[in-house]
Design a protein around this motif. Structure first.
Motif, PDB file in Angstrom:
ATOM      1  N   UNK A 152       0.832  -1.213   0.000  1.00 25.17           N
ATOM      2  CA  UNK A 152       0.000   0.000   0.000  1.00 25.17           C
ATOM      3  C   UNK A 152       0.860   1.254   0.000  1.00 25.17           C
ATOM      4  N   UNK A 153       1.986   1.221   0.727  1.00 22.93           N
ATOM      5  CA  UNK A 153       2.907   2.358   0.761  1.00 22.93           C
ATOM      6  C   UNK A 153       3.530   2.570  -0.620  1.00 22.93           C
ATOM      7  N   UNK A 154       3.936   1.472  -1.249  1.00 25.64           N
ATOM      8  CA  UNK A 154       4.553   1.580  -2.575  1.00 25.64           C
ATOM      9  C   UNK A 154       3.567   2.085  -3.627  1.00 25.64           C
ATOM     10  N   UNK A 155       2.297   1.730  -3.469  1.00 21.43           N
ATOM     11  CA  UNK A 155       1.296   2.183  -4.442  1.00 21.43           C
ATOM     12  C   UNK A 155       0.834   3.607  -4.156  1.00 21.43           C
ATOM     13  N   UNK A 156       1.182   4.140  -2.992  1.00 18.29           N
ATOM     14  CA  UNK A 156       0.799   5.504  -2.656  1.00 18.29           C
ATOM     15  C   UNK A 156      -0.535   5.592  -1.945  1.00 18.29           C
ATOM     16  N   UNK A 157      -1.128   4.478  -1.563  1.00 16.87           N
ATOM     17  CA  UNK A 157      -2.436   4.495  -0.895  1.00 16.87           C
ATOM     18  C   UNK A 157      -2.310   4.992   0.542  1.00 16.87           C
ATOM     19  N   UNK A 158      -1.160   4.768   1.166  1.00 15.97           N
ATOM     20  CA  UNK A 158      -0.915   5.259   2.526  1.00 15.97           C
ATOM     21  C   UNK A 158       0.422   5.988   2.538  1.00 15.97           C
ATOM     22  N   UNK A 159       0.620   6.817   3.568  1.00 17.28           N
ATOM     23  CA  UNK A 159       1.890   7.523   3.685  1.00 17.28           C
ATOM     24  C   UNK A 159       2.816   6.798   4.667  1.00 17.28           C
ATOM     25  N   UNK A 160       4.007   7.304   4.864  1.00 12.48           N
ATOM     26  CA  UNK A 160       5.013   6.647   5.701  1.00 12.48           C
ATOM     27  C   UNK A 160       4.561   6.570   7.163  1.00 12.48           C
ATOM     28  N   UNK A 161       3.871   7.584   7.668  1.00 13.81           N
ATOM     29  CA  UNK A 161       3.408   7.582   9.063  1.00 13.81           C
ATOM     30  C   UNK A 161       2.386   6.473   9.287  1.00 13.81           C
ATOM     31  N   UNK A 162       1.471   6.300   8.333  1.00 19.65           N
ATOM     32  CA  UNK A 162       0.486   5.225   8.449  1.00 19.65           C
ATOM     33  C   UNK A 162       1.148   3.854   8.361  1.00 19.65           C
ATOM     34  N   UNK A 163       2.149   3.737   7.474  1.00 24.67           N
ATOM     35  CA  UNK A 163       2.890   2.476   7.371  1.00 24.67           C
ATOM     36  C   UNK A 163       3.584   2.149   8.692  1.00 24.67           C
ATOM     37  N   UNK A 164       4.209   3.131   9.296  1.00 24.93           N
ATOM     38  CA  UNK A 164       4.900   2.930  10.581  1.00 24.93           C
ATOM     39  C   UNK A 164       3.915   2.521  11.679  1.00 24.93           C
ATOM     40  N   UNK A 165       2.732   3.121  11.660  1.00 25.45           N
ATOM     41  CA  UNK A 165       1.701   2.775  12.646  1.00 25.45           C
ATOM     42  C   UNK A 165       1.237   1.334  12.466  1.00 25.45           C
ATOM     43  N   UNK A 166       0.976   0.933  11.219  1.00 25.24           N
ATOM     44  CA  UNK A 166       0.546  -0.445  10.935  1.00 25.24           C
ATOM     45  C   UNK A 166       1.641  -1.439  11.325  1.00 25.24           C
ATOM     46  N   UNK A 167       2.889  -1.071  11.026  1.00 21.57           N
ATOM     47  CA  UNK A 167       4.016  -1.939  11.336  1.00 21.57           C
ATOM     48  C   UNK A 167       4.182  -2.108  12.846  1.00 21.57           C
ATOM     49  N   UNK A 168       4.061  -1.025  13.592  1.00 21.56           N
ATOM     50  CA  UNK A 168       4.212  -1.107  15.051  1.00 21.56           C
ATOM     51  C   UNK A 168       3.058  -1.905  15.667  1.00 21.56           C
ATOM     52  N   UNK A 169       1.844  -1.743  15.134  1.00 22.35           N
ATOM     53  CA  UNK A 169       0.689  -2.491  15.639  1.00 22.35           C
ATOM     54  C   UNK A 169       0.836  -3.984  15.330  1.00 22.35           C
ATOM     55  N   UNK A 170       1.350  -4.319  14.147  1.00 23.36           N
ATOM     56  CA  UNK A 170       1.535  -5.723  13.765  1.00 23.36           C
ATOM     57  C   UNK A 170       2.615  -6.398  14.611  1.00 23.36           C
ATOM     58  N   UNK A 171       3.638  -5.647  14.961  1.00 20.91           N
ATOM     59  CA  UNK A 171       4.741  -6.226  15.753  1.00 20.91           C
ATOM     60  C   UNK A 171       4.450  -6.304  17.243  1.00 20.91           C
ATOM     61  N   UNK A 172       3.432  -5.585  17.702  1.00 21.29           N
ATOM     62  CA  UNK A 172       3.131  -5.605  19.142  1.00 21.29           C
ATOM     63  C   UNK A 172       2.239  -6.765  19.524  1.00 21.29           C
TER      64      UNK A 172
END
Length: 137
Positions: free
Chosen positions: A117-137
């Motif tokens: 989604x980040x590569x396609x431009x659907x989300x920005x870097x902040x949203x990607x970081x939020x999703x990543x932190x939620x997935x890892x927690x």
């Protein structure tokens, strides 16, 4: 003179062996009921047997129960086991499908989806970081 006057009446719990025989008889009766319900369940689970044959088996189970149960277990025991195993496998597959439908994806899958989604431009870097932190927690 009555019989009970001549012989001391001990009651139901009076003799140890009376109690043992009572438990043995109760065990045999309960085991028979388990076999009977297994046979009835197998009769209704078998789709190859027509309704008339099922009715005959039920009638014989009612009027000649022990002999009919023994004959059924000898004549149809292998098929009974196969039908039971097939039904257990079917239940397991249904349970696995349900678990897979309600279970969340793994953290690596969520991060991979978020990265696409980040590569396609659907989300920005902040949203990607939020999703990543939620997935890892």
């Amino acid at each position: 003179m009555r019989f009970l006057d001549a012989v001391e009446y001990q009651g139901f719990w009076g003799s140890f062996w009376d109690i043992i025989w009572w438990f043995v008889a109760a065990f045999i009766f309960v085991a028979y009921l388990f076999a009977l319900f297994a046979i009835i369940g197998d009769l209704f689970r078998d789709h190859k047997l027509n309704g008339f044959a099922k009715a005959i088996w039920i009638i014989f189970l009612i009027f000649v129960p022990f002999l009919t149960a023994l004959i059924y277990l000898i004549a149809r025991g292998k098929g009974m086991a196969e039908r039971g195993a097939a039904q257990a496998k079917e239940y397991q597959a249904a349970q696995d499908r349900y678990i897979n439908s309600v279970a969340g994806s793994s953290p690596s899958e969520e991060i991979a989806k978020a990265k696409s989604l980040l590569d396609s431009g659907a989300i920005n870097q902040a949203e990607f970081d939020h999703i990543k932190s939620r997935a890892l927690s």
